[in-house]
Motif scaffolding. Structure first.
Motif, short mmCIF file in Angstrom:
data_model
loop_
_atom_site.label_atom_id
_atom_site.label_comp_id
_atom_site.label_asym_id
_atom_site.label_seq_id
_atom_site.Cartn_x
_atom_site.Cartn_y
_atom_site.Cartn_z
N GLY A 32 0.80 -1.22 0.00
CA GLY A 32 0.00 0.00 0.00
C GLY A 32 0.82 1.26 0.00
O GLY A 32 2.04 1.26 0.14
N VAL A 33 0.12 2.33 -0.18
CA VAL A 33 0.68 3.67 -0.02
C VAL A 33 0.05 4.21 1.26
O VAL A 33 -0.91 3.68 1.77
CB VAL A 33 0.35 4.56 -1.23
N SER A 34 0.59 5.29 1.75
CA SER A 34 -0.02 5.85 2.95
C SER A 34 0.19 7.36 3.00
O SER A 34 1.08 7.89 2.35
CB SER A 34 0.56 5.21 4.21
N ALA A 35 -0.65 7.99 3.77
CA ALA A 35 -0.54 9.42 4.05
C ALA A 35 -0.49 9.55 5.56
O ALA A 35 -1.41 9.13 6.25
CB ALA A 35 -1.74 10.17 3.47
N GLU A 36 0.58 10.09 6.06
CA GLU A 36 0.75 10.22 7.51
C GLU A 36 1.07 11.68 7.81
O GLU A 36 2.05 12.22 7.32
CB GLU A 36 1.89 9.34 8.00
N GLU A 37 0.23 12.31 8.61
CA GLU A 37 0.43 13.71 8.97
C GLU A 37 -0.07 13.96 10.38
O GLU A 37 -0.70 13.11 10.99
CB GLU A 37 -0.31 14.63 7.98
N CYS A 38 0.19 15.15 10.89
CA CYS A 38 -0.16 15.48 12.27
C CYS A 38 -1.33 16.45 12.37
O CYS A 38 -1.51 17.32 11.52
CB CYS A 38 1.04 16.11 12.96
N ILE A 39 -2.09 16.25 13.43
CA ILE A 39 -3.15 17.17 13.82
C ILE A 39 -2.95 17.48 15.30
O ILE A 39 -2.25 16.77 16.01
CB ILE A 39 -4.56 16.58 13.60
N VAL A 87 -2.57 17.05 5.26
CA VAL A 87 -3.44 16.23 6.11
C VAL A 87 -4.62 15.73 5.28
O VAL A 87 -5.32 16.51 4.65
CB VAL A 87 -3.94 17.02 7.33
N GLY A 88 -4.82 14.43 5.27
CA GLY A 88 -5.96 13.85 4.56
C GLY A 88 -5.79 13.76 3.06
O GLY A 88 -6.69 13.36 2.35
N TYR A 89 -4.62 14.09 2.54
CA TYR A 89 -4.39 14.14 1.09
C TYR A 89 -3.54 12.96 0.66
O TYR A 89 -2.48 12.72 1.22
CB TYR A 89 -3.69 15.45 0.74
N LEU A 90 -4.00 12.23 -0.34
CA LEU A 90 -3.27 11.06 -0.83
C LEU A 90 -3.39 10.98 -2.34
O LEU A 90 -4.49 10.99 -2.88
CB LEU A 90 -3.85 9.78 -0.19
N ARG A 91 -2.25 10.93 -3.02
CA ARG A 91 -2.25 10.73 -4.47
C ARG A 91 -1.84 9.29 -4.74
O ARG A 91 -0.66 8.97 -4.77
CB ARG A 91 -1.28 11.69 -5.14
N PRO A 92 -2.83 8.43 -4.95
CA PRO A 92 -2.50 7.01 -4.99
C PRO A 92 -1.99 6.48 -6.32
O PRO A 92 -1.21 5.55 -6.33
CB PRO A 92 -3.84 6.35 -4.65
N TYR A 93 -2.43 7.03 -7.42
CA TYR A 93 -2.12 6.39 -8.69
C TYR A 93 -0.85 6.98 -9.30
O TYR A 93 -0.86 8.07 -9.84
CB TYR A 93 -3.28 6.50 -9.67
#
Length: 104
Positions: A32-39, A87-93
């Motif tokens: 998988g891919v992932s998006a990891e950020e802080c809040i 935050v919450g942003y993912l470019r999967p392809y």
């Protein structure tokens, strides 16, 4: 592994806490891919303090919140302060710069 969010947790989330959020889509047989950020979590008192003492930071947070809610269609509680532009942003392809996942 160190998250206070787990089944049957009694941990209390409090104002001022900084948390990493992860979006990790998974399809069996594919890595998988992932998006990891802080809040950050901020009660009304902390939000007002940031707004008063750090107006430039507050404006960046508000712009991020608007983008997350209006463009990515992710509803945020007023206590959730995004600390990064992704935050919450993912470019999967293939990391396509003109496509992103959104919630419908």
């Amino acid at each position: 592994m160190s998250s206070p969010i787990y089944p049957d947790s009694n941990e209390e989330l409090k104002s001022g806490m900084i948390l990493q959020i992860d979006i990790i889509p998974s399809i069996e047989g594919y890595t998988g891919v992932s998006a990891e950020e802080c809040i950050s979590l901020a009660n009304e008192e902390l939000r007002n303090d940031i707004k008063e003492k750090y107006p430039e930071l507050w404006n960046r947070i508000q712009k991020r919140r608007k983008y997350i809610q209006d463009q990515l269609n992710i509803t945020l509680s007023e206590e959730v302060l995004p600390l990064s532009n992704t935050v919450g942003y993912l470019r999967p392809y293939l990391l396509s710069k003109d496509m992103a996942l959104t919630c419908k």
